[in-house]
Design an enzyme around this catalytic site. Structure first.
Site, PDB file in Angstrom:
ATOM      1  CB  SER A   1     -22.739 -88.764 -12.638  1.00 20.78           C
ATOM      2  OG  SER A   1     -23.594 -87.796 -13.218  1.00 20.78           O
ATOM      3  N   GLY A   2     -25.293 -88.678 -10.448  1.00 26.17           N
ATOM      4  CA  GLY A   2     -25.830 -88.092  -9.230  1.00 26.17           C
ATOM      5  C   GLY A   2     -25.772 -89.042  -8.056  1.00 26.17           C
TER       6      GLY A   2
ATOM      7  N   GLY B   1     -12.972 -88.279  -5.469  1.00 25.71           N
ATOM      8  CA  GLY B   1     -14.349 -88.647  -5.778  1.00 25.71           C
ATOM      9  C   GLY B   1     -14.811 -87.936  -7.034  1.00 25.71           C
TER      10      GLY B   1
ATOM     11  CE  LYS C   1     -31.404 -84.743  -0.228  1.00 20.12           C
ATOM     12  NZ  LYS C   1     -30.318 -85.527  -0.867  1.00 20.12           N
TER      13      LYS C   1
ATOM     14  CB  CYS D   1     -27.162 -81.828  -8.467  1.00 22.43           C
ATOM     15  SG  CYS D   1     -28.035 -83.356  -8.061  1.00 22.43           S
TER      16      CYS D   1
ATOM     17  CG  HIS E   1     -29.149 -83.967 -12.774  1.00 25.33           C
ATOM     18  ND1 HIS E   1     -28.678 -85.216 -13.073  1.00 25.33           N
ATOM     19  CD2 HIS E   1     -29.016 -83.828 -11.408  1.00 25.33           C
ATOM     20  CE1 HIS E   1     -28.278 -85.817 -11.955  1.00 25.33           C
ATOM     21  NE2 HIS E   1     -28.475 -84.999 -10.943  1.00 25.33           N
TER      22      HIS E   1
ATOM     23  NE  ARG F   1     -30.350 -91.481  -9.946  1.00 26.88           N
ATOM     24  CZ  ARG F   1     -29.783 -90.464  -9.311  1.00 26.88           C
ATOM     25  NH1 ARG F   1     -29.235 -89.471  -9.995  1.00 26.88           N
ATOM     26  NH2 ARG F   1     -29.773 -90.407  -7.993  1.00 26.88           N
TER      27      ARG F   1
END
Length: 347
Positions: free
Chosen positions: A165-166, A15, A221, A135, A249, A242
């Site tokens: 990519s997150g 992954g 989060k 992240c 990021h 996004r």
């Protein structure tokens, strides 16, 4: 006496994050005896490259950790996979370092950023698991900690600019496909499955689902994880967005402190903190950007400036590679610190 080496499993080895973990293990010369790449049955037959050799991916099963005598298991294959298989790794005697959100808020499981709360790693024996934060949280608290130590952090207001990519490889591919469709004059026909809106030439002010309070799960989060990591009830409000980049990021932070703060002093403090790099010379257009941080293991900070109206407020811009600093690098650093603790080298 020879340095002890470890049998390490990477769950989700093929992954996006798993691949980065494997690469970092090579780059830092990790004390590795054996690397065991694990994934679902669909990936059996595939292989990964490691130090010039090809290693076949093995199917993830409940007994594989005992069979391969795994001591460190790095999980990056989704929350449901971690929930199902992490207990088996722990039962086999491995320490689990989990990249998913599944265990993060469990009170008996440490949530660790080694530059911020390495002492929490010692809690791992309660559950056998150490959680890797989100992240966007990781790079933020790396910047918050050294300033909090000196000035006393009261409040954080953050807006994020988070790369595709997150959301995984499929999301990155969706951005690329949509851009190709744009140049072929057929963007209106391009499908979007990874995101609920078109991502090419657009920004989406939603990451994850909305909660009852109007904030998304991604935003909550950041709120909840920051409190747990810093052991402090910091007032925090986040807007997570996004953006159409592939990696890296970025975050615009507004920080409020108990004491007055000067930008030059803050710059000096941050420059001495571990794994932070200051890029802050606006006259030469020097500031952090996603393109700055790709494949880097450091967090980059710039645009450091005082608020124009309040002496206890500071503004800054923070950028890091979300697949590395925001996931793989932090997980490997946790493993390194865990080894130091287990071998009695302390922190």
């Amino acid at each position: 006496m020879a340095e002890k080496t470890y049998n390490v499993a990477v769950v989700g080895a093929n992954g996006a994050v798993g691949e980065e973990i494997v690469t970092i293990l090579q780059e830092i010369d990790f004390p590795l005896n054996k690397l065991v790449p694990l994934a679902s049955a669909r990936s059996v037959g595939k292989s990964i490259d490691f130090n010039g050799s090809s290693i076949s991916i093995i199917e993830l099963t409940h007994d594989i950790f005992e069979k391969e005598e795994i001591e460190i298991a790095l999980f990056s294959a989704g929350g449901s996979v971690s929930a199902t298989f992490a207990p088996s790794a722990v039962k086999a005697g491995a320490v689990v370092i989990d990249n998913t959100s599944h265990f993060r808020m469990d009170k008996d499981i440490p949530l660790v950023v080694p530059e911020v709360n390495p002492e929490d790693i010692s809690m791992w024996k309660k559950s056998g698991i150490i959680a890797n934060p989100n992240c966007s949280t990781i790079q933020m608290v790396q910047a918050l900690k050294p300033l909090d130590d000196v000035y006393g952090l009261k409040r954080v207001d953050v807006s994020t600019y988070q790369a595709t990519s997150g959301a995984g490889k499929v999301a990155m591919e969706e951005l690329v496909t949509q851009m190709q469709d744009f140049f072929a004059f057929k963007l209106s026909e391009s499908e979007h499955k990874a995101f609920n809106q078109q991502i090419a030439l657009n920004v989406i002010p939603q990451i994850d689902v909305f909660t009852e309070n109007g904030y998304t799960k991604e935003e909550m989060k950041m709120v909840n994880e920051t409190t747990k990591i810093m052991h402090k009830n910091v007032a925090l409000s986040a807007t997570c967005v996004r953006v159409p980049t592939l990696r890296g990021h970025a975050e615009a932070l507004t920080l409020t402190f108990e004491k007055d703060i000067l930008a030059d002093e803050a710059r000096e403090i941050l420059s001495k903190a571990p794994n932070l790099v200051i890029l802050d010379n606006p006259d030469e257009a020097l500031y952090p950007m996603p393109s700055t941080c790709v494949d880097k293991n450091e967090t980059f900070i710039g645009r450091i400036r005082n608020d124009m109206y309040a002496k206890n407020m500071l503004h800054l811009f923070v950028v890091a590679d979300n697949l590395r600093v925001g996931a793989a690098t932090n997980a490997v650093r946790i493993a390194q610190k865990w080894i130091e603790i287990e071998e009695g080298k302390l922190i």
